[in-house]
Design an enzyme around this catalytic site. Sequence first.
Site, PDB file in Angstrom:
ATOM      1  N   CYS A  86       0.826  -1.211   0.000  1.00 56.99           N
ATOM      2  CA  CYS A  86       0.000   0.000   0.000  1.00 56.99           C
ATOM      3  C   CYS A  86       0.864   1.267   0.000  1.00 56.99           C
ATOM      4  O   CYS A  86       1.551   1.527  -0.980  1.00 56.99           O
ATOM      5  CB  CYS A  86      -0.992  -0.050   1.156  1.00 56.99           C
ATOM      6  N   HIS A 177      -3.550  -4.874   1.504  1.00 60.90           N
ATOM      7  CA  HIS A 177      -2.921  -5.112   2.813  1.00 60.90           C
ATOM      8  C   HIS A 177      -2.905  -6.610   3.135  1.00 60.90           C
ATOM      9  O   HIS A 177      -3.873  -7.110   3.713  1.00 60.90           O
ATOM     10  CB  HIS A 177      -3.692  -4.374   3.910  1.00 60.90           C
ATOM     11  N   GLU A 179      -1.465  -8.203   5.395  1.00 59.36           N
ATOM     12  CA  GLU A 179      -1.291  -8.520   6.819  1.00 59.36           C
ATOM     13  C   GLU A 179      -2.615  -8.567   7.576  1.00 59.36           C
ATOM     14  O   GLU A 179      -2.649  -8.937   8.747  1.00 59.36           O
ATOM     15  CB  GLU A 179      -0.354  -7.498   7.484  1.00 59.36           C
TER      16      GLU A 179
HETATM   17  N1  GLN Z   1      -3.378   6.447   0.379  1.00 59.71           N
HETATM   18  C1  GLN Z   1      -2.342   6.265   1.320  1.00 59.71           C
HETATM   19  C2  GLN Z   1      -1.107   7.058   0.909  1.00 59.71           C
HETATM   20  O1  GLN Z   1      -1.130   7.710  -0.067  1.00 59.71           O
HETATM   21  C3  GLN Z   1      -2.022   4.791   1.427  1.00 59.71           C
HETATM   22  C4  GLN Z   1      -3.135   4.091   2.110  1.00 59.71           C
HETATM   23  C5  GLN Z   1      -2.690   2.863   2.869  1.00 59.71           C
HETATM   24  O2  GLN Z   1      -1.512   2.585   3.060  1.00 59.71           O
HETATM   25  N2  GLN Z   1      -3.669   2.138   3.356  1.00 59.71           N
HETATM   26  O3  GLN Z   1      -0.107   7.048   1.588  1.00 59.71           O
END
Ligand code: GLN
EC number: 4.3.3.6
Length: 199
Positions: A86, A177, A179
């Site tokens: 992410c 994610h 995890e």
């Molecule tokens: N949108 C977030 C960012 O730009 C990332 C979101 C997340 O890690 N769940 O950092």
Amino acid sequence: MTVNAGVVAVQGDVSEHAEAIRSAANSHGMDADVTEIRRSGIVPDCDILLMPGGESTSISRLLAREGIDAEIQDHVDAGKPMLATCAGLIVASMDASDDRVETLNVIDATVDRNAFGRQKDSFEAPLDVKGLDEPFPAVFIRAPLIADVGGDAEVLATWDGNPVAVKDGPVVGTSFHPELTSDSRIHDLAFFGTQEATF
Ligand code: GLN
């Protein structure tokens, strides 16, 4: 044998990732010693690295301020595995469509921060992932969109026509994610999939 794992610990699900790393290591008859990374000097001793989600602007700021960014690039240059999830994927990419994020350029892909988030805040989807026999229960939270994948990276999974998991050499990046379920197969794939013999 014990694998030295480092988890970038600015924010994000550090303990959940640590648990998944241990579980993946155990399934190969190994243990994992997990260290939280908030300063320089730890990454050089790590066999594997994890960069979790959170806010990519905060993560990239800490990495630059502490000089951890160059250490991560050296880790990847040495062919050692890293999983970036992410916001971690955003930071690992070549470009995040946001000047406030200093990308590490270790995954040959460009990313659009919060692109999925504009449509839907979070959702879970069964995902077919290259290298896994059964679909993976992928949880997306304000997920980045992988806008473009360069020639050095391989797409491991797509959702709705968009890449959501990529691999570039020793680095795996996911926009979801892994995890957040008890399923540690993505950690296993990233860290032990093809590299078991090197530990
Ligand atoms: N949108 C977030 C960012 O730009 C990332 C979101 C997340 O890690 N769940 O950092």
